[in-house]
Design a protein around this motif. Structure first.
Motif, PDB file in Angstrom:
ATOM      1  N   GLY A   1      46.075  -7.325  54.244  1.00  0.00           N
ATOM      2  CA  GLY A   1      45.628  -8.270  55.259  1.00  0.00           C
ATOM      3  C   GLY A   1      46.025  -9.692  54.921  1.00  0.00           C
ATOM      4  N   ASP A   2      45.907 -10.042  53.648  1.00  0.00           N
ATOM      5  CA  ASP A   2      46.301 -11.388  53.229  1.00  0.00           C
ATOM      6  C   ASP A   2      47.809 -11.575  53.331  1.00  0.00           C
ATOM      7  N   ALA A   3      48.567 -10.500  53.099  1.00  0.00           N
ATOM      8  CA  ALA A   3      50.020 -10.590  53.246  1.00  0.00           C
ATOM      9  C   ALA A   3      50.400 -10.841  54.695  1.00  0.00           C
ATOM     10  N   VAL A   4      49.732 -10.151  55.618  1.00  0.00           N
ATOM     11  CA  VAL A   4      49.986 -10.390  57.036  1.00  0.00           C
ATOM     12  C   VAL A   4      49.633 -11.828  57.404  1.00  0.00           C
ATOM     13  N   GLU A   5      48.504 -12.297  56.920  1.00  0.00           N
ATOM     14  CA  GLU A   5      48.103 -13.676  57.218  1.00  0.00           C
ATOM     15  C   GLU A   5      49.108 -14.674  56.648  1.00  0.00           C
TER      16      GLU A   5
END
Length: 253
Positions: free
Chosen positions: A141-145
Motif C-alpha cells: 500500500g505504501d508503495a502504491v502511495e
C-alpha cells in the motif's frame, strides 16, 4: 481466457474481440484488462479491428517468471503479436510506450505504432530505491502511495483512494510498479532504440496534460526518424477512450 507463452515461459493472458486487422493494446502502470482503460477502448475499436488486450506480466491472469528484466516485457508483446497472426498495429499507454517502442525497434511484426504520453521524465534514483525498499518489506500500500505521489496525485485524493475498495486491487499488483520503473529507467528513449524504429509511429499527448508529459511525448517523436506528434485537445493523461478511438482508427487502420 486464452494464454500465450512468452519466451521465458511466462503465461500471458489475453483476449481478442472484433474483426478486421489486428490491433494490440498495451497498458501503463497499475492497469490490466479488468482494471483500466483498455476494455472500454477495445469496445469502441472492435468494429474496425480485431483488438487484442493482454495482461502485462505480474497482473491479472498473466504470470511472471523470475528474474524480471525489462526485455521480458518486449518478449511478452512479441508473443501476443504472434498470437494475433504475426503482424499488428500497436497502441501503448504511458509506461507501455517504452515496451512498444522497444518492440518496434526490433521489428516484431508491428505495422504501425501509436504511443500516448510515454513518461520519459528523467531517472529518479531516490524513488527507485524507496520503491524497492517498500516492496521488499511487503508494504504494498505504501508503495502504491509512493507512486501516486510521484505522478502528482494530490494528498487528499490519495487518502480518499486508499480508503476505497479499488485500492486493494492496486496493492495486489504493486510489485509491477518496479517493472514500470525498469522499462523507463533510462529516463528518455535510448538513441539506439529511436534510430531503429522504422514503422509509422505517432506520439500523442493530451492538450490538458501537464506540460512535462506533453514535452516528453514531443521530444520522443523528435528522436524517431519520421515520427509524428499529435495533440488531443482537452485530454489529460487519463485520456477518454471516446476521444482517443477515432484517432487510433485514423492512425492504425
Amino acid at each position: 481466457m486464452p494464454t500465450v507463452t512468452s519466451a521465458d515461459g511466462t503465461p500471458i493472458g489475453y483476449e481478442a474481440t472484433g474483426s478486421g486487422p489486428a490491433l494490440v493494446l498495451v497498458d501503463g502502470a497499475c492497469c490490466f484488462r479488468a482494471f483500466g482503460p483498455m476494455r472500454p477502448l477495445a469496445a469502441l475499436l472492435q468494429e474496425h479491428f480485431t483488438v487484442y488486450c493482454y495482461d502485462r506480466r505480474g497482473r491479472g491472469e498473466s504470470g511472471s517468471v523470475p528474474p524480471y528484466a525489462a526485455p521480458r516485457e518486449t518478449e511478452d508483446l512479441q508473443a501476443v503479436i504472434a498470437a494475433a497472426g504475426g503482424s499488428a498495429g500497436v497502441y501503448t499507454m504511458s509506461s507501455g510506450g517504452a515496451i512498444g517502442l522497444a518492440a518496434a525497434a526490433l521489428g516484431s511484426g508491428i505495422e504501425a505504432l501509436a504511443v500516448y504520453e510515454p513518461p520519459y521524465v528523467g531517472p529518479d534514483p531516490a524513488y527507485t530505491s524507496r520503491l524497492h525498499e517498500l516492496l521488499a518489506a511487503g508494504r504494498h500500500g505504501d508503495a502504491v502511495e509512493l507512486f501516486q505521489r510521484r505522478v502528482g496525485m494530490p494528498p487528499e485524493a490519495i487518502a480518499g483512494f486508499r480508503a476505497s475498495p479499488g485500492f486493494a486491487v492496486l496493492e495486489g499488483i504493486a510489485p509491477t510498479l518496479a517493472y514500470d520503473d525498469a522499462v523507463l529507467a533510462p529516463g528518455h528513449l535510448p538513441p539506439e532504440v529511436a534510430a531503429a524504429v522504422a514503422v509509422p509511429t505517432t506520439l500523442v499527448a493530451g492538450g490538458a496534460s501537464p506540460a512535462f508529459l506533453q514535452e516528453a511525448a514531443r521530444a520522443t517523436a523528435a528522436a524517431i526518424p519520421g515520427a509524428r506528434f499529435e495533440v488531443l485537445e482537452g485530454q489529460t493523461h487519463g485520456v477518454d477512450p471516446a476521444a482517443l478511438a477515432p484517432l487510433l482508427v485514423k492512425l492504425l487502420r
